[in-house]
Design an enzyme around this catalytic site. Structure first.
Site, PDB file in Angstrom:
ATOM      1  N   GLU A  17       0.811  -1.229   0.000  1.00 43.79           N
ATOM      2  CA  GLU A  17       0.000   0.000   0.000  1.00 43.79           C
ATOM      3  C   GLU A  17       0.847   1.285   0.000  1.00 43.79           C
ATOM      4  N   TYR A  53       3.485   1.986   1.964  1.00 51.76           N
ATOM      5  CA  TYR A  53       4.115   2.368   3.236  1.00 51.76           C
ATOM      6  C   TYR A  53       5.624   2.051   3.193  1.00 51.76           C
ATOM      7  N   ARG A 105       2.605  -8.752   4.409  1.00 52.82           N
ATOM      8  CA  ARG A 105       1.674  -8.167   3.426  1.00 52.82           C
ATOM      9  C   ARG A 105       2.511  -7.657   2.267  1.00 52.82           C
ATOM     10  N   HIS A 157      -1.650   3.988  -1.848  1.00 57.73           N
ATOM     11  CA  HIS A 157      -2.717   4.955  -1.562  1.00 57.73           C
ATOM     12  C   HIS A 157      -2.789   6.057  -2.619  1.00 57.73           C
ATOM     13  N   GLN A 203     -18.587   4.596   3.244  1.00 56.14           N
ATOM     14  CA  GLN A 203     -19.129   5.826   3.823  1.00 56.14           C
ATOM     15  C   GLN A 203     -18.939   5.956   5.330  1.00 56.14           C
ATOM     16  N   GLN A 230     -35.638   4.278  -1.672  1.00 54.10           N
ATOM     17  CA  GLN A 230     -34.695   4.756  -2.694  1.00 54.10           C
ATOM     18  C   GLN A 230     -33.562   3.776  -3.004  1.00 54.10           C
ATOM     19  N   LYS A 259     -15.276  22.786  -8.439  1.00 57.66           N
ATOM     20  CA  LYS A 259     -15.308  21.496  -9.116  1.00 57.66           C
ATOM     21  C   LYS A 259     -16.535  20.686  -8.683  1.00 57.66           C
ATOM     22  N   ALA A 298     -27.910   7.145   3.490  1.00 58.36           N
ATOM     23  CA  ALA A 298     -28.425   5.921   4.100  1.00 58.36           C
ATOM     24  C   ALA A 298     -27.704   5.604   5.406  1.00 58.36           C
TER      25      ALA A 298
HETATM   26  P1  FAD Z   1     -36.678   6.288   1.482  1.00 58.65           P
HETATM   27  O1  FAD Z   1     -35.639   5.353   1.023  1.00 58.65           O
HETATM   28  O2  FAD Z   1     -36.990   7.435   0.619  1.00 58.65           O
HETATM   29  O3  FAD Z   1     -37.987   5.449   1.784  1.00 58.65           O
HETATM   30  C1  FAD Z   1     -39.206   6.041   2.123  1.00 58.65           C
HETATM   31  C2  FAD Z   1     -40.326   5.029   1.894  1.00 58.65           C
HETATM   32  O4  FAD Z   1     -41.523   5.536   2.462  1.00 58.65           O
HETATM   33  C3  FAD Z   1     -40.628   4.771   0.440  1.00 58.65           C
HETATM   34  O5  FAD Z   1     -40.506   3.386   0.152  1.00 58.65           O
HETATM   35  C4  FAD Z   1     -42.077   5.245   0.254  1.00 58.65           C
HETATM   36  O6  FAD Z   1     -42.823   4.436  -0.646  1.00 58.65           O
HETATM   37  C5  FAD Z   1     -42.604   5.125   1.662  1.00 58.65           C
HETATM   38  N1  FAD Z   1     -43.760   5.992   1.942  1.00 58.65           N
HETATM   39  C6  FAD Z   1     -43.820   7.335   1.881  1.00 58.65           C
HETATM   40  N2  FAD Z   1     -45.048   7.760   2.276  1.00 58.65           N
HETATM   41  C7  FAD Z   1     -45.782   6.666   2.581  1.00 58.65           C
HETATM   42  C8  FAD Z   1     -47.099   6.443   3.065  1.00 58.65           C
HETATM   43  N3  FAD Z   1     -47.936   7.447   3.315  1.00 58.65           N
HETATM   44  N4  FAD Z   1     -47.493   5.189   3.274  1.00 58.65           N
HETATM   45  C9  FAD Z   1     -46.663   4.132   3.043  1.00 58.65           C
HETATM   46  N5  FAD Z   1     -45.414   4.294   2.592  1.00 58.65           N
HETATM   47  C10 FAD Z   1     -44.973   5.534   2.375  1.00 58.65           C
HETATM   48  N6  FAD Z   1     -27.337   7.022   0.081  1.00 58.65           N
HETATM   49  C11 FAD Z   1     -26.157   6.658   0.507  1.00 58.65           C
HETATM   50  O7  FAD Z   1     -25.893   6.734   1.699  1.00 58.65           O
HETATM   51  N7  FAD Z   1     -25.211   6.193  -0.334  1.00 58.65           N
HETATM   52  C12 FAD Z   1     -25.430   6.073  -1.629  1.00 58.65           C
HETATM   53  O8  FAD Z   1     -24.553   5.664  -2.374  1.00 58.65           O
HETATM   54  C13 FAD Z   1     -26.687   6.439  -2.124  1.00 58.65           C
HETATM   55  N8  FAD Z   1     -26.956   6.350  -3.433  1.00 58.65           N
HETATM   56  C14 FAD Z   1     -28.177   6.718  -3.867  1.00 58.65           C
HETATM   57  C15 FAD Z   1     -28.435   6.640  -5.221  1.00 58.65           C
HETATM   58  C16 FAD Z   1     -29.662   6.993  -5.717  1.00 58.65           C
HETATM   59  C17 FAD Z   1     -29.933   6.903  -7.188  1.00 58.65           C
HETATM   60  C18 FAD Z   1     -30.668   7.450  -4.831  1.00 58.65           C
HETATM   61  C19 FAD Z   1     -32.027   7.840  -5.367  1.00 58.65           C
HETATM   62  C20 FAD Z   1     -30.410   7.560  -3.489  1.00 58.65           C
HETATM   63  C21 FAD Z   1     -29.165   7.207  -3.001  1.00 58.65           C
HETATM   64  N9  FAD Z   1     -28.843   7.320  -1.662  1.00 58.65           N
HETATM   65  C22 FAD Z   1     -27.625   6.922  -1.213  1.00 58.65           C
HETATM   66  C23 FAD Z   1     -29.775   7.892  -0.699  1.00 58.65           C
HETATM   67  C24 FAD Z   1     -30.482   6.799   0.096  1.00 58.65           C
HETATM   68  O9  FAD Z   1     -31.127   5.906  -0.748  1.00 58.65           O
HETATM   69  C25 FAD Z   1     -31.423   7.450   1.066  1.00 58.65           C
HETATM   70  O10 FAD Z   1     -30.652   8.175   1.966  1.00 58.65           O
HETATM   71  C26 FAD Z   1     -32.253   6.476   1.836  1.00 58.65           C
HETATM   72  O11 FAD Z   1     -32.980   5.646   0.989  1.00 58.65           O
HETATM   73  C27 FAD Z   1     -33.200   7.221   2.781  1.00 58.65           C
HETATM   74  O12 FAD Z   1     -33.923   6.270   3.472  1.00 58.65           O
HETATM   75  P2  FAD Z   1     -35.351   6.562   4.075  1.00 58.65           P
HETATM   76  O13 FAD Z   1     -35.768   5.260   4.677  1.00 58.65           O
HETATM   77  O14 FAD Z   1     -35.316   7.739   4.954  1.00 58.65           O
HETATM   78  O15 FAD Z   1     -36.293   6.939   2.872  1.00 58.65           O
HETATM   79  P1  NAP Z   2     -27.529  17.008  -3.026  1.00 57.23           P
HETATM   80  O1  NAP Z   2     -26.309  16.267  -2.705  1.00 57.23           O
HETATM   81  O2  NAP Z   2     -28.066  18.004  -2.080  1.00 57.23           O
HETATM   82  O3  NAP Z   2     -27.262  17.728  -4.433  1.00 57.23           O
HETATM   83  C1  NAP Z   2     -28.197  18.560  -5.031  1.00 57.23           C
HETATM   84  C2  NAP Z   2     -27.592  19.257  -6.256  1.00 57.23           C
HETATM   85  O4  NAP Z   2     -28.576  20.072  -6.844  1.00 57.23           O
HETATM   86  C3  NAP Z   2     -26.417  20.111  -5.950  1.00 57.23           C
HETATM   87  O5  NAP Z   2     -25.481  19.941  -6.990  1.00 57.23           O
HETATM   88  C4  NAP Z   2     -26.985  21.528  -5.945  1.00 57.23           C
HETATM   89  O6  NAP Z   2     -25.919  22.323  -6.409  1.00 57.23           O
HETATM   90  C5  NAP Z   2     -28.152  21.435  -6.912  1.00 57.23           C
HETATM   91  N1  NAP Z   2     -29.299  22.263  -6.542  1.00 57.23           N
HETATM   92  C6  NAP Z   2     -29.831  22.457  -5.309  1.00 57.23           C
HETATM   93  N2  NAP Z   2     -30.915  23.259  -5.364  1.00 57.23           N
HETATM   94  C7  NAP Z   2     -31.080  23.605  -6.663  1.00 57.23           C
HETATM   95  C8  NAP Z   2     -32.014  24.433  -7.361  1.00 57.23           C
HETATM   96  N3  NAP Z   2     -32.996  25.054  -6.724  1.00 57.23           N
HETATM   97  N4  NAP Z   2     -31.870  24.559  -8.682  1.00 57.23           N
HETATM   98  C9  NAP Z   2     -30.882  23.941  -9.334  1.00 57.23           C
HETATM   99  N5  NAP Z   2     -29.958  23.167  -8.736  1.00 57.23           N
HETATM  100  C10 NAP Z   2     -30.055  22.991  -7.418  1.00 57.23           C
HETATM  101  O7  NAP Z   2     -28.714  16.004  -3.308  1.00 57.23           O
HETATM  102  P2  NAP Z   2     -28.850  14.709  -4.227  1.00 57.23           P
HETATM  103  O8  NAP Z   2     -27.813  14.637  -5.273  1.00 57.23           O
HETATM  104  O9  NAP Z   2     -30.284  14.746  -4.685  1.00 57.23           O
HETATM  105  O10 NAP Z   2     -28.696  13.527  -3.245  1.00 57.23           O
HETATM  106  C11 NAP Z   2     -29.683  13.258  -2.256  1.00 57.23           C
HETATM  107  C12 NAP Z   2     -29.056  12.604  -1.087  1.00 57.23           C
HETATM  108  O11 NAP Z   2     -28.739  11.244  -1.406  1.00 57.23           O
HETATM  109  C13 NAP Z   2     -27.793  13.332  -0.752  1.00 57.23           C
HETATM  110  O12 NAP Z   2     -27.940  13.944   0.484  1.00 57.23           O
HETATM  111  C14 NAP Z   2     -26.738  12.303  -0.759  1.00 57.23           C
HETATM  112  O13 NAP Z   2     -26.045  12.296   0.470  1.00 57.23           O
HETATM  113  C15 NAP Z   2     -27.449  10.977  -0.962  1.00 57.23           C
HETATM  114  N6  NAP Z   2     -26.690  10.239  -1.966  1.00 57.23           N
HETATM  115  C16 NAP Z   2     -25.467   9.844  -1.642  1.00 57.23           C
HETATM  116  C17 NAP Z   2     -24.714   9.204  -2.577  1.00 57.23           C
HETATM  117  C18 NAP Z   2     -23.341   8.731  -2.214  1.00 57.23           C
HETATM  118  O14 NAP Z   2     -22.651   8.236  -3.075  1.00 57.23           O
HETATM  119  N7  NAP Z   2     -22.926   8.854  -0.984  1.00 57.23           N
HETATM  120  C19 NAP Z   2     -25.192   8.988  -3.848  1.00 57.23           C
HETATM  121  C20 NAP Z   2     -26.459   9.441  -4.162  1.00 57.23           C
HETATM  122  C21 NAP Z   2     -27.180  10.082  -3.210  1.00 57.23           C
HETATM  123  P3  NAP Z   2     -26.019  23.916  -6.655  1.00 57.23           P
HETATM  124  O15 NAP Z   2     -26.858  24.424  -5.535  1.00 57.23           O
HETATM  125  O16 NAP Z   2     -24.595  24.364  -6.637  1.00 57.23           O
HETATM  126  O17 NAP Z   2     -26.609  24.049  -7.983  1.00 57.23           O
HETATM  127 FE1  SF4 Z   3     -17.701   0.169   5.175  1.00 55.90          FE
HETATM  128 FE2  SF4 Z   3     -20.005  -0.825   6.026  1.00 55.90          FE
HETATM  129 FE3  SF4 Z   3     -19.901   0.455   3.691  1.00 55.90          FE
HETATM  130 FE4  SF4 Z   3     -18.794  -1.982   4.022  1.00 55.90          FE
HETATM  131  S1  SF4 Z   3     -20.966  -1.453   4.124  1.00 55.90           S
HETATM  132  S2  SF4 Z   3     -17.850  -0.243   3.031  1.00 55.90           S
HETATM  133  S3  SF4 Z   3     -18.022  -1.822   6.082  1.00 55.90           S
HETATM  134  S4  SF4 Z   3     -19.511   1.340   5.684  1.00 55.90           S
END
Ligand code: FAD
Ligand code: NAP
Ligand code: SF4
Length: 680
Positions: free
Chosen positions: A174, A176, A224, A262, A349, A421, A575, A666
């Protein structure tokens, strides 16, 4: 020490075949790989470190390796980092070794000398060359200084033995210190410790020899070895082989695989790296040595591990993060319950990203990791009727922990399947692992007896008769407002990811957060994801296991053509992607760059019309001639039920995205759901 010898396992016979090391026998082929947790640095954290390892030992891991401890101050990773060089530092380690031995497992301490990767001004290296990822420039070691480092390794190993460790792992990969000596990239010396291959590797070999001399024949020494440096001027394959043979002759018990420095610009453990992508390199070394070989990187499920061992590619598999995610991984595999494993999705994460931010590691899918003594799921003495609305990650975590504790839980979701989601996330090329989390939660719901009401959109009246109502209802996409936002070209990321709209060949994305980047990946890829095909993935990143052309196992990257022309835009200057994960953001940026995606910051959206998206950057207006504009502009909490429940008899809790959508992820959703359920 007594070694548990469980009966053989018909499904994974190779994984559960004991490994005879001559002076001791390991009960299975699982090595818990070294991973820094942030609990190694202060004596007061050792009880937590001991509890963390004890859970993994109780889960049946064959051999555990700790995070890295420096053999002296010069080898510190950071000021006041974990170190074992004085006898008064031994006592705290005994808590760890005792806890592991009580469960019949074995543990080695990793000795890691950071060399020019040390984040402090006392660092030393073979030559005075600054690492590109560190602001400090090291002091070049004199010949006497080299000897002092070797003595420090031997002394640290002797103290580790005194502390009760069954052995040590010598960190030779890695990038080191030992690795810095072995390669021409960082070793420009012309004395007895540099120059040709033999002199460059002499430092590493001498360290292994002196440790064996200091600790005796019945002490495990894992070396290693960097089998693939993935940097220019790294080792050639014949040099890797020579080093392996030499450390074996010097007394190594096992050789573990190290992949990539790294500073390498190739991802090695992120979720987009295919499972077992680097195992081929360990397999290549197999015929060259007799010492058992351990292979590593992106091995997270028993069938992957069993396949590697059955094909004879290695003698053991190393897993670090998968055991953070599920301490019972080995026990579940042994009893044929792979479906019950809480799989590491390789997101980094909560583990590596935390460590790089000087926070204690944990796990996105298992918030109890490194919090074993604080987050405890005790059976309840007063079962309550709990409604959880929303089966996304937050609701799933809350429902399953509450039910495990003995509460009567009903879980509602408007959709016909659980996951929220995460069902969109798992469609992104390179995020296929996310489906494992949903498979795990499906099993947990069954096992804990949660009453599932899917396909049920809940309204206020549905929630009568519950003591607690947990709103885990997630988010709604943020609405944006600029001229032409109603044009037919404009769609939401939800429509795209759900397959309701198939965008044309030229697409602009408004918003460059996590979802903007993911949608860009989704749009530039077509067909099967390279993350499911190791050979294609290696070609894209320029990894050459055959070492045909260059040192370090590198070749010219050959990214596949992008399926679309994409512009990824944000209003803020700078960026795009700067706020993505510390250890993964660069990978997302590099992938999109290789696919020709234009990433622009400081963009003003002028409007959308038939010609495309009009933007202004640095005062200059231009038209992006796109077929579609996809809005990925963030999210807002969705909790309309809150009002309906106000003043009612149930206690109402709001978690996950429904609570906070900004910076939501999440990790937070699952931790919040689990913590709430632990306290109900
Ligand atoms: P949600 O996942 O939004 O779930 C809410 C649920 O509530 C839904 O299934 C909906 O149907 C249900 N619901 C709402 N209202 C009602 C009702 N009245 N009755 C019954 N059911 C209802 N996060 C990460 O940490 N790492 C990532 O890499 C990452 N990648 C992502 C990529 C994408 C494309 C997307 C869209 C999201 C990503 N996220 C990621 C974000 C992550 O998925 C969310 O942070 C997470 O799903 C939030 O969980 P939650 O349970 O709060 O809500
Ligand atoms: P986000 O991270 O808050 O990004 C939103 C983007 O939209 C930013 O680029 C923002 O940049 C722009 N934006 C905000 N308000 C706007 C407006 N009114 N008009 C135009 N542009 C606007 O949210 P997200 O990408 O939707 O992700 C949602 C959540 O899911 C995030 O909090 C993230 O943590 C999670 N997630 C995580 C991963 C992961 O890999 N860890 C992957 C997917 C999602 P400007 O304001 O500069 O335009
Ligand atoms: Fe790290 Fe847990 Fe994500 Fe695996 S699932 S990479 S152990 S945070």
């Amino acid at each position: 020490m007594r070694t548990r010898m469980p009966p053989s396992q018909p499904q994974y016979p190779h994984l559960f075949r004991p490994l005879d090391l001559g002076f001791c026998t390991l009960p299975n082929r699982v090595l818990m790989g070294s991973m820094h947790t942030g609990l190694e640095d202060k004596a007061r954290d050792f009880p937590r470190l001991a509890a963390y390892f004890a859970e993994r030992a109780a889960g049946g891991v064959g051999l555990i390796v700790t995070g890295g401890f420096a053999p002296n101050i010069a080898g510190w990773l950071k000021p006041m980092g974990g170190k074992l060089s004085w006898s008064w530092e031994v006592g705290k380690h005994r808590q760890v070794t005792r806890a592991v031995h009580e469960h019949g497992s074995r543990i080695c301490m990793q000795i890691l000398h950071s060399g020019c990767y040390g984040y402090h001004p006392l660092q030393v290296a073979p030559s005075r060359l600054k690492a590109p990822i560190n602001p400090f420039t090291p002091r070049a070691l004199s010949a006497a200084g080299v000897e002092r480092q070797i003595r420090a390794f031997a002394r640290s190993a002797r103290l580790a033995r005194e502390a009760g460790y069954d052995g040590v792992e010598v960190m030779g990969s890695e990038g080191y210190l030992l690795n810095q000596f072995t390669v021409p990239r960082t070793n420009r010396r012309e004395d007895a410790w540099g120059g040709d291959t033999a002199r460059r590797m002499r430092f590493a070999v001498e360290i292994v020899r002196r440790i064996r001399e200091a600790c005796g024949p019945d002490f495990i020494i894992v070396y290693r070895l960097s089998m693939l440096d993935l940097v220019d001027e790294g080792n050639r394959w014949d040099e890797v082989v020579a080093q392996a043979k030499a450390v074996e002759a010097a007394g190594a018990t096992l050789i573990n695989t190290g992949i990539g420095w790294h500073e390498a610009r190739v991802p090695t453990i992120a979720t987009s790296v295919p499972r077992g992508a680097f195992t081929g390199i360990t397999a290549r070394l197999k015929p060259e040595v007799t010492v058992p070989l351990v292979t590593t990187n992106r091995i997270n499920m028993p069938d992957v591990a069993e396949g590697i061992l059955a094909r004879g590619e290695a003698d053991m598999v190393s897993m670090a993060r998968p055991l953070l995610a599920d301490p019972q991984w080995v026990a579940k595999a042994r009893s044929g319950r792979a479906e019950d494993i809480n799989t590491c999705i390789a997101c980094n994460q909560a583990c590596l990203d935390h460590v790089f931010e000087n926070k204690t590691a944990s796990c996105l899918v298992n918030p109890r990791a490194c919090a074993e003594t604080e987050l405890v799921y005790r059976p309840t003495t007063q079962p309550r009727r709990v409604a959880v609305v929303g089966a996304g990650p937050a609701g799933l975590a809350c429902a399953t922990v509450a039910a495990e504790r003995g509460h009567r839980v009903t879980l509602f979701d408007a959709a016909d399947e659980i996951g929220g989601q995460f069902n969109l996330a798992r469609r992104i090329p390179g995020k296929e692992e996310f489906h494992e989390t949903l498979r795990y939660f499906r099993r947990r719901l069954e096992q804990t007896g949660v009453d599932q009401r899917l396909g049920t959109r809940v309204t206020g009246p549905d929630l009568t008769g519950f003591d607690d109502v947990v709103l885990a209802t997630g988010i709604v996409p943020r609405q944006v407002d600029f001229p032409g936002v109603d044009h037919s070209k404009v769609v939401s990321y939800l429509q795209v990811l759900r397959g309701e709209v198939v965008p044309g060949e030229r697409v602009a994305l408004i918003g460059a957060g996590g979802i903007g980047f993911d949608v860009a990946e989704f749009l530039v890829h077509e067909g099967p994801s390279p993350s499911l095909d190791p050979a294609r993935w290696r070609a894209e990143w320029g990894v050459d296991l055959a070492y045909a052309s260059n040192r370090g196992g590198l070749t010219v990257p050959a990214p596949e053509a992008a399926a679309r022309r994409v512009w990824l835009l944000q209003r803020s200057p700078g960026k795009p992607g700067a706020r993505l994960g510390k250890t993964t953001g660069w990978i997302h940026r590099a992938t999109l760059k290789a696919k020709g995606v234009t990433m622009l910051g400081g963009v003003e959206y002028v409007g959308v019309d038939d010609a495309g998206l009009r933007i202004r950057v640095d005062g200059q207006e231009q038209v992006l001639p796109v077929d579609h504009v996809v809005i990925c502009a963030g999210q807002e909490p969705f909790k309309p039920l809150l009002k309906a429940l106000e003043g009612g008899p149930a206690t109402v809790h709001v978690i996950g995205g429904a609570d906070v959508a900004a910076e939501l992820d999440a990790k937070r959703a699952i931790a919040q759901g689990s913590q709430l359920a632990a306290n109900l």
